[in-house]
Enzyme design. Structure first.
Site: not given
Ligand SMILES: *Cc1c(COP(=O)(O)O)cnc(C)c1O
Length: 458
Positions: A72, A124-125, A215, A217, A258, A450
């Protein structure tokens, strides 16, 4: 003879996928309310819905799974991951989270308050969702070139420095807690941000006393593009480039699904101890204790290994060339695709593909459904449905671009699969004039509609 491109790995395990016919698919997509997220995966032949968590792990990552420490608190897996993150990104503090949006939820809980303004390059969304959920506003400062799919520009993910400066100087600075740079920029088509742009944003942010959060990813794909397209970096290693990119930021949120090539996971990287402590409170509340944060020990091990593999040049070269392989086939047939090709996906310009479909009938969604019926190919709409309604006026937001994204999972499909995809898309392109109408909304959720929207054929 020209030497064709060959993958930097070979296949050790396979998963069968099933073909279907057009009649079956027409029935299935109708039952799915014309929402591709509602399909069962066995109703899809080549699944290009997303590159998120859909990649193939390596033999080494699977070996690391067996070495996971499920304690843990203070698990060795936590320390293995911490050391990989610090080595690769340079951030001294980190918090594990179960995925990228969870990292956003934790960090934004510490940083954003109602009425705040968050500038960036096409958020990003989920990022925008977490900003708007807190009654704050995302301000898009992407360069204008990003919105012309035909224009050849090496760094369409760049922040427009003049737009950003204007935004920072014309608003009360206490309402701007951070600038978010998304690398690569997903919403503008998997397009990279240049090192020069990172440097300039950082300089401006320092001048105004605002934090920079990346951000991240697809940070490694971004670094690959910097190496290939930004002259001074041609002889730098991917890891050196990655380190420099992050040196311009105060923190990062990461979706490990990603570029870290795992099926689930995320994290936050931070430079400042005080912010780390503040975010830790939210991490414990939402995700789990700070040494696991919603991840199993074995998953943290696989993630640590994935960070090393995902930042190797040979892997990235294979990856980005495979995406371009699909892009080139479509481009050669005259299909309107975003150019230059993105790092993780090919984006079809649906407005130029189906100019006869009115924007109120969801052009990109119409094309995405058509590609599914044609070949069992699942892409995703990046258009009006995704853009959602304006939180204040509740009117549909019609974005400049209506795109169908074909995201390529990492190390998953062969070039033959992509050849199959291209052939079907070209068939739809040849009969495009027969597609005259789109869809109307039957049901939608109040935010991030979406994923669950239900549509009716017009
Ligand atoms: C996928 C993504 C996110 C969100 O990540 P999740 O792992 O899907 O929750 C945030 N920002 C970008 C640029 C992404 O590609």
């Amino acid at each position: 003879m020209n030497i064709p491109f060959a993958e930097s790995y070979k296949i050790k395990m396979v998963e069968p996928i099933r073909r279907s016919n057009c009649n079956e698919r027409e029935q299935w997509i109708k039952e799915a309310k014309y929402n591709l997220f509602n399909l069962q995966s066995n109703q899809v032949f080549v699944d290009l819905l997303t590159d998120s968590g859909t990649g193939a792990m390596s033999d080494r990552q699977w070996s690391e799974m067996m070495l996971g420490d499920e304690s843990y608190a203070g698990a060795s897996s936590y320390y293995k991951l911490k050391s990989a993150i610090t080595e690769i990104t340079g951030f001294p503090y980190f918090l594990p989270t179960h995925q990228g949006r969870a990292a956003e939820n934790v960090l934004f809980s510490a940083l954003i308050k109602e009425g705040d303004l968050i500038p960036g390059n096409s958020h990003f969304d989920t990022t925008k969702g977490h900003i708007e959920f807190r009654k704050a506003k995302a301000i898009d400062c992407t360069i204008d070139e990003a919105f012309d799919t035909t224009l050849d520009h090496p760094f369409k993910g760049n922040v427009d420095i003049r737009k950003l400066e204007k935004m920072l100087s014309s608003n009360p600075i206490e309402r701007i807690p951070m600038i978010i740079i998304t690398a690569t920029c997903n919403s503008s088509g998997g397009q990279p941000v240049s090192m020069q742009n990172f440097r300039e944003v950082s300089k401006l942010a320092k001048k105004f006393g605002v934090k920079v959060i990346i951000d991240s990813a697809r940070f490694a794909e971004n670094a690959y593009f910097i190496k290939i397209r930004e002259k001074e970096y041609a002889n730098h290693s991917i890891r050196e480039i990655v380190k420099e990119m992050f040196s311009y930021a105060d923190g990062m949120t990461m979706s490990s699904k990603k570029d870290a090539i795992v099926n689930m996971g995320g994290f936050i990287g931070l430079r400042d101890q005080e912010l780390f402590q503040k975010a830790s409170v939210f991490n414990i509340m939402f995700e789990g204790f700070i040494t696991y944060g919603g991840m199993s020990g074995r998953d943290m091990n696989a993630l640590a290994q994935g960070l090393y593999e995902g930042t190797e040049f040979d892997y990235l070269e294979t990856r980005i060339n495979q995406v371009a392989f699909l892009g080139e086939m479509l481009k050669a047939a005259g299909v309107p695709v975003q150019y230059p090709f993105g790092g993780h996906a090919i984006f079809i310009d649906a407005k130029r593909f189906l100019p006869q479909v009115p924007k109120e009938q969801f052009i990109a969604q119409t094309l995405a459904v058509e590609l599914y019926i044609e070949g069992g190919i699942r892409g995703v709409e990046i258009g009006t449905i995704l853009a959602d309604r304006d939180p204040e006026t509740r009117e549909n937001r019609f974005p400049d671009l209506e795109l169908v994204r074909l995201a390529i999972p990492r190390r998953t499909y062969t070039n033959n699969h992509l050849h199959y995809v291209a052939a079907h898309i070209i068939n739809v392109w040849e009969r495009r004039n027969d597609i005259k109408t789109g869809y109307s909304i039957h049901y939608e959720a109040p935010i991030m509609r979406h994923f669950t929207v239900e549509l009716e054929k017009i």
